[in-house]
Design an enzyme around this catalytic site. Structure first.
Site, PDB file in Angstrom:
ATOM      1  N   CYS A   1      -0.527  26.990  29.727  1.00 50.77           N
ATOM      2  CA  CYS A   1      -1.650  26.266  29.127  1.00 50.77           C
ATOM      3  C   CYS A   1      -1.267  24.804  29.041  1.00 50.77           C
ATOM      4  O   CYS A   1      -0.133  24.469  28.700  1.00 50.77           O
ATOM      5  CB  CYS A   1      -1.915  26.835  27.739  1.00 50.77           C
ATOM      6  SG  CYS A   1      -3.213  25.974  26.876  1.00 50.77           S
TER       7      CYS A   1
ATOM      8  N   LYS B   1     -17.328  27.346  18.120  1.00 45.42           N
ATOM      9  CA  LYS B   1     -16.773  28.036  19.296  1.00 45.42           C
ATOM     10  C   LYS B   1     -15.687  29.022  18.865  1.00 45.42           C
ATOM     11  O   LYS B   1     -15.680  30.177  19.278  1.00 45.42           O
ATOM     12  CB  LYS B   1     -16.170  27.006  20.266  1.00 45.42           C
ATOM     13  CG  LYS B   1     -15.249  27.613  21.317  1.00 45.42           C
ATOM     14  CD  LYS B   1     -14.655  26.580  22.255  1.00 45.42           C
ATOM     15  CE  LYS B   1     -13.422  25.882  21.771  1.00 45.42           C
ATOM     16  NZ  LYS B   1     -12.147  26.619  21.937  1.00 45.42           N
ATOM     17  N   ASN B   2     -14.768  28.541  18.024  1.00 46.91           N
ATOM     18  CA  ASN B   2     -13.602  29.372  17.709  1.00 46.91           C
ATOM     19  C   ASN B   2     -13.914  30.500  16.730  1.00 46.91           C
ATOM     20  O   ASN B   2     -13.090  31.393  16.535  1.00 46.91           O
ATOM     21  CB  ASN B   2     -12.446  28.493  17.219  1.00 46.91           C
ATOM     22  CG  ASN B   2     -11.865  27.669  18.354  1.00 46.91           C
ATOM     23  OD1 ASN B   2     -12.190  27.897  19.523  1.00 46.91           O
ATOM     24  ND2 ASN B   2     -11.023  26.705  18.021  1.00 46.91           N
TER      25      ASN B   2
ATOM     26  N   ARG C   1       2.163  28.790  25.029  1.00 48.84           N
ATOM     27  CA  ARG C   1       1.370  29.525  24.031  1.00 48.84           C
ATOM     28  C   ARG C   1       1.667  31.016  24.120  1.00 48.84           C
ATOM     29  O   ARG C   1       0.887  31.781  24.691  1.00 48.84           O
ATOM     30  CB  ARG C   1      -0.128  29.228  24.219  1.00 48.84           C
ATOM     31  CG  ARG C   1      -0.447  27.769  23.952  1.00 48.84           C
ATOM     32  CD  ARG C   1      -1.907  27.463  24.146  1.00 48.84           C
ATOM     33  NE  ARG C   1      -2.745  27.986  23.087  1.00 48.84           N
ATOM     34  CZ  ARG C   1      -4.066  27.858  23.072  1.00 48.84           C
ATOM     35  NH1 ARG C   1      -4.682  27.256  24.055  1.00 48.84           N
ATOM     36  NH2 ARG C   1      -4.766  28.358  22.076  1.00 48.84           N
TER      37      ARG C   1
ATOM     38  N   ARG D   1     -16.430  23.125  27.818  1.00 49.29           N
ATOM     39  CA  ARG D   1     -15.866  24.367  27.275  1.00 49.29           C
ATOM     40  C   ARG D   1     -16.094  24.444  25.773  1.00 49.29           C
ATOM     41  O   ARG D   1     -16.166  25.540  25.218  1.00 49.29           O
ATOM     42  CB  ARG D   1     -14.358  24.422  27.541  1.00 49.29           C
ATOM     43  CG  ARG D   1     -13.991  24.644  28.987  1.00 49.29           C
ATOM     44  CD  ARG D   1     -12.508  24.887  29.114  1.00 49.29           C
ATOM     45  NE  ARG D   1     -12.074  25.743  28.023  1.00 49.29           N
ATOM     46  CZ  ARG D   1     -10.908  25.627  27.375  1.00 49.29           C
ATOM     47  NH1 ARG D   1     -10.048  24.730  27.739  1.00 49.29           N
ATOM     48  NH2 ARG D   1     -10.613  26.432  26.389  1.00 49.29           N
TER      49      ARG D   1
ATOM     50  N   ASP E   1      -6.532  20.475  16.475  1.00 51.94           N
ATOM     51  CA  ASP E   1      -7.699  20.258  17.345  1.00 51.94           C
ATOM     52  C   ASP E   1      -8.380  18.904  17.109  1.00 51.94           C
ATOM     53  O   ASP E   1      -9.330  18.566  17.818  1.00 51.94           O
ATOM     54  CB  ASP E   1      -8.723  21.393  17.157  1.00 51.94           C
ATOM     55  CG  ASP E   1      -8.211  22.718  17.699  1.00 51.94           C
ATOM     56  OD1 ASP E   1      -7.239  22.710  18.476  1.00 51.94           O
ATOM     57  OD2 ASP E   1      -8.771  23.768  17.330  1.00 51.94           O
TER      58      ASP E   1
HETATM   59  N1  EPU Z   1       2.249  31.131  18.491  1.00 52.74           N
HETATM   60  C1  EPU Z   1       3.395  31.852  18.738  1.00 52.74           C
HETATM   61  N2  EPU Z   1       3.276  33.194  19.017  1.00 52.74           N
HETATM   62  C2  EPU Z   1       2.062  33.827  19.030  1.00 52.74           C
HETATM   63  C3  EPU Z   1       0.899  33.093  18.759  1.00 52.74           C
HETATM   64  C4  EPU Z   1       1.022  31.726  18.493  1.00 52.74           C
HETATM   65  O1  EPU Z   1       4.499  31.314  18.731  1.00 52.74           O
HETATM   66  O2  EPU Z   1       2.030  35.039  19.268  1.00 52.74           O
HETATM   67  C5  EPU Z   1       2.352  29.700  18.204  1.00 52.74           C
HETATM   68  C6  EPU Z   1       1.572  28.851  19.207  1.00 52.74           C
HETATM   69  O3  EPU Z   1       2.346  28.596  20.379  1.00 52.74           O
HETATM   70  C7  EPU Z   1       1.294  27.600  18.401  1.00 52.74           C
HETATM   71  C8  EPU Z   1       1.055  28.154  16.989  1.00 52.74           C
HETATM   72  O4  EPU Z   1       1.693  29.443  16.969  1.00 52.74           O
HETATM   73  O5  EPU Z   1       2.428  26.773  18.384  1.00 52.74           O
HETATM   74  C9  EPU Z   1      -0.398  28.302  16.587  1.00 52.74           C
HETATM   75  O6  EPU Z   1      -1.104  29.004  17.605  1.00 52.74           O
HETATM   76  P1  EPU Z   1      -2.343  29.951  17.295  1.00 52.74           P
HETATM   77  O7  EPU Z   1      -2.009  31.330  17.681  1.00 52.74           O
HETATM   78  O8  EPU Z   1      -2.839  29.725  15.899  1.00 52.74           O
HETATM   79  O9  EPU Z   1      -3.404  29.398  18.332  1.00 52.74           O
HETATM   80  P2  EPU Z   1      -4.589  30.257  18.955  1.00 52.74           P
HETATM   81  O10 EPU Z   1      -5.020  31.251  17.966  1.00 52.74           O
HETATM   82  O11 EPU Z   1      -4.212  30.707  20.294  1.00 52.74           O
HETATM   83  C10 EPU Z   1      -6.560  28.842  18.025  1.00 52.74           C
HETATM   84  C11 EPU Z   1      -7.666  27.999  18.588  1.00 52.74           C
HETATM   85  C12 EPU Z   1      -7.088  26.709  19.167  1.00 52.74           C
HETATM   86  C13 EPU Z   1      -6.356  25.984  18.045  1.00 52.74           C
HETATM   87  C14 EPU Z   1      -5.269  26.888  17.452  1.00 52.74           C
HETATM   88  C15 EPU Z   1      -4.550  26.263  16.268  1.00 52.74           C
HETATM   89  C16 EPU Z   1      -9.306  29.616  19.305  1.00 52.74           C
HETATM   90  C17 EPU Z   1     -10.051  30.239  20.413  1.00 52.74           C
HETATM   91  N3  EPU Z   1      -8.364  28.730  19.636  1.00 52.74           N
HETATM   92  O12 EPU Z   1      -5.701  29.153  19.120  1.00 52.74           O
HETATM   93  O13 EPU Z   1      -8.210  25.932  19.577  1.00 52.74           O
HETATM   94  O14 EPU Z   1      -5.763  24.805  18.546  1.00 52.74           O
HETATM   95  O15 EPU Z   1      -5.861  28.118  17.004  1.00 52.74           O
HETATM   96  O16 EPU Z   1      -5.432  25.958  15.257  1.00 52.74           O
HETATM   97  O17 EPU Z   1      -9.580  29.891  18.144  1.00 52.74           O
HETATM   98  C18 EPU Z   1      -9.365  24.335  20.838  1.00 52.74           C
HETATM   99  O18 EPU Z   1     -10.415  24.735  20.312  1.00 52.74           O
HETATM  100  O19 EPU Z   1      -9.312  23.286  21.508  1.00 52.74           O
HETATM  101  C19 EPU Z   1      -8.140  25.119  20.660  1.00 52.74           C
HETATM  102  C20 EPU Z   1      -7.082  24.998  21.468  1.00 52.74           C
END
Ligand code: EPU
Length: 428
Positions: free
Chosen positions: A115, A22-23, A120, A398, A306
Site C-alpha cells: 500500500c 466512506k469508512n 499495512r 475513491r 487521514d
Molecule cells: N496494523 C498492524 N496490524 C494489523 C492492522 C493494523 O500492525 O493487523 C497497524 C497499521 O499498519 C497501522 C495501524 O495499525 O500502522 C493502524 O491501522 P488500522 O488497522 O487502524 O487501519 P485500517 O483499519 O486498515 C482504517 C481506515 C484508514 C485509516 C486507518 C487509521 C478504512 C477503510 N480505512 O484503515 O483510512 O487511515 O483506519 O485510522 O476504514 C483513508 O480513508 O484514507 C484511510 C487510509
C-alpha cells in the site's frame, strides 16, 4: 484518465453539505453478509471504493440495488470466496473476512498487497480470528480461514502502532454469531466502529462498549435484516474545514457531527482560526492571524492520520516552523515531494515533517499518489498562483464525493478534463 485543473486563489465562501462516511459504509456494507434478511443502508456516498465493495458483494452472490444514496442488499445464498482481481483494488475488502467467517464458517480472501501509505499488515485481524477458534492458512496469495464453530474469547487487538480500525470491525463481525462471549480489549474507538456496532445491534447483535477500548459481544444464533443511516464523513468534513481555513471568507460545513472533529477544530483554533460550532454545523473564518503548530497523529479521539496530508497543505503557507508527526502510518508522506514542487519548504526526518511556511505556493503539474495525498494537492492548488494540474485524480474519487463540484459551489474554479485535452489546454 482524468485530470483536475485548479485555478488558484479564488476566495471561497458559503455552505457545503457533508456526505455519508466512506469508512463507515465499507464495513457496514460488508456486515450485510451476516444475514439472509434485506438490509437497507442510507447515505452511502457515491465513491469508487463503495462501488468495489458492492461488486465484491454481488460476486459473492448478494442481490444489490442502489438508488441515489440508498443501497438495498439481500445476502440470501452466498459463496465464501472472492476473486483476487476485485479484492486487490481496495485494501478495505479485507473486512469481508469477519462476516464470511461468522456466517459461513469459512472464508477465502486475497491477502492485501502493498500500500502506498506504508506497510499495512493484517496480523492483528488474523490473531483475533485465531483466538475465536479459526484456523488460518496463507496459500497462493489467499488467506483461507476455517472455523465451523467460532467460540467467544478475550482478545487484545492493540499492536505496535496502536489500535486497528478494520481489525476491530472484523473481529466484532465474526464474534456476533460466535458461541458465548467475546471481549475485545484495545479496541479502536473511532466513530466508524461505533456506527458499525449500531448497525449490528439493529440486526439483533448484542454488543456493549463500542466506541470505547473494551467491547463485549454476546454471540446470537442469527441476525435479521435492518435499516441504517451512515454517519457523516468526518474526514471529508475535516478536509473542507482546512479548505475554509486556507482561503475561506466564512465557510459553513453542514450535516456533520462536530464531536467527531474535535481534534481537527482544536488544531485549527491553535493555528489561529475562528471556529463557530452548532449541533450539526461548523463555521471557519480565516481571521488573518495564522500561527505554526505541532501535530502528532493518534487513534481517535487524537488527530487523525487521514487529515495529516491536508494539514501539511495548510501549514505550507503558515509563517513559522510547524511540525507534523504521523505515528500511525510513519511512511504516509508521498504528498510532500509534490507540495515541494509547488514551492513548499518541507523536510522529512523519520515520521516527522518540518514545514517552514512560505508566503505563497506556485502552480505546477503534480501527481496524486493516494486518497488523502490527492486532497492535500487540491488544497494546495486552491491557494497557489496559477493553474495547478493534478494527475491521477481517480485516487480522489475513491473517497470524496464530487469534491470539485462542492468546491466550485463555494467559489473555486476547478475543471475536470481528460488527459489529452488537459495537454491542449495547458499548451494554449
Ligand atoms: N496494523 C498492524 N496490524 C494489523 C492492522 C493494523 O500492525 O493487523 C497497524 C497499521 O499498519 C497501522 C495501524 O495499525 O500502522 C493502524 O491501522 P488500522 O488497522 O487502524 O487501519 P485500517 O483499519 O486498515 C482504517 C481506515 C484508514 C485509516 C486507518 C487509521 C478504512 C477503510 N480505512 O484503515 O483510512 O487511515 O483506519 O485510522 O476504514 C483513508 O480513508 O484514507 C484511510 C487510509
Amino acid at each position: 484518465m482524468e485530470k483536475m485543473l485548479i485555478h488558484g486563489r479564488k476566495p471561497l465562501q458559503g455552505t457545503v453539505k457533508i456526505s455519508g462516511s466512506k469508512n463507515s459504509s465499507l464495513p457496514i456494507l460488508a456486515a450485510t453478509l451476516l444475514t439472509r434478511g434485506m438490509c437497507t443502508i442510507h447515505r452511502v456516498p457515491d465513491l469508487s471504493d463503495i462501488h468495489y465493495m458492492l461488486t465484491i458483494l454481488s460476486t459473492l452472490g448478494c442481490e444489490v440495488e442502489r438508488a441515489s444514496g440508498t443501497v438495498r442488499i439481500r445476502a440470501e445464498n452466498i459463496r465464501s470466496e472472492t476473486p483476487y482481481d476485485i479484492v486487490r483494488k481496495m485494501r478495505a475488502s479485507v473486512c469481508i473476512l469477519g462476516p464470511l467467517l461468522g456466517r459461513q464458517g469459512e472464508a477465502t480472501v486475497s491477502l492485501p498487497g502493498g500500500c502506498v501509505i506504508g506497510d499495512r499488515p493484517i496480523d492483528l485481524h488474523l490473531r483475533g480470528f485465531e483466538a475465536l477458534g479459526a484456523t488460518i492458512r496463507v496459500q497462493e496469495g489467499n488467506i483461507k480461514a476455517l472455523a465451523p464453530h467460532l467460540k467467544g474469547s478475550t482478545i487484545c487487538l492493540r499492536g505496535k502502532q496502536g489500535t486497528t480500525v478494520l481489525g476491530t470491525d472484523n473481529i466484532m463481525m465474526a464474534a456476533v454469531l460466535a458461541d458465548g462471549i467475546t471481549v475485545i480489549d484495545g479496541a479502536a474507538e473511532e466513530p466508524e466502529v461505533l456506527d458499525l456496532a449500531n448497525f449490528l445491534i439493529k440486526m439483533g447483535a448484542r454488543i456493549e462498549g463500542a466506541g470505547t477500548a473494551r467491547i463485549v459481544i454476546e454471540g446470537v444464533k442469527e441476525l435479521q435484516g435492518a435499516e441504517h443511516e451512515v454517519i457523516p464523513d468526518r474526514i471529508e468534513a475535516g478536509t473542507f474545514l482546512v479548505a475554509a481555513a486556507i482561503f475561506g471568507q466564512g465557510i459553513t460545513i453542514r450535516q456533520t457531527l462536530p464531536e467527531h472533529l474535535q481534534s481537527v477544530t482544536a488544531a485549527l483554533k491553535e493555528a489561529g482560526f475562528r471556529i463557530d460550532i452548532t449541533a450539526d454545523a461548523i463555521t471557519v473564518n480565516n481571521n488573518g492571524r495564522r500561527r505554526p503548530i505541532m501535530i502528532h497523529t493518534q487513534p481517535h479521539p487524537g488527530f487523525p492520520t487521514d487529515m495529516q496530508a491536508q494539514m501539511c497543505a495548510l501549514l505550507s503557507t503558515t509563517e513559522g516552523l510547524s511540525k507534523i508527526t504521523d505515528n500511525i502510518f510513519p511512511q504516509r508522506f508521498m504528498h510532500l515531494a509534490e507540495l515541494k514542487r509547488m514551492g513548499a519548504d518541507i523536510e522529512l526526518e523519520g515520521a516527522t515533517a518540518s514545514i517552514r511556511g512560505v508566503s505563497s505556493l506556485g502552480a505546477a503539474p503534480v501527481m496524486a499518489s493516494d486518497l488523502r495525498a490527492s486532497a492535500a494537492l487540491v488544497l494546495a492548488g486552491l491557494q497557489a498562483d496559477g493553474i495547478t494540474e493534478i494527475n491521477r485524480v481517480y485516487h480522489i474519487d475513491r473517497g470524496y464525493e464530487s469534491i470539485d463540484e462542492k468546491l466550485n459551489s463555494l467559489g473555486a474554479h476547478i475543471e475536470r478534463i481528460k488527459s489529452s485535452s488537459a495537454k491542449n489546454r495547458l499548451g494554449s
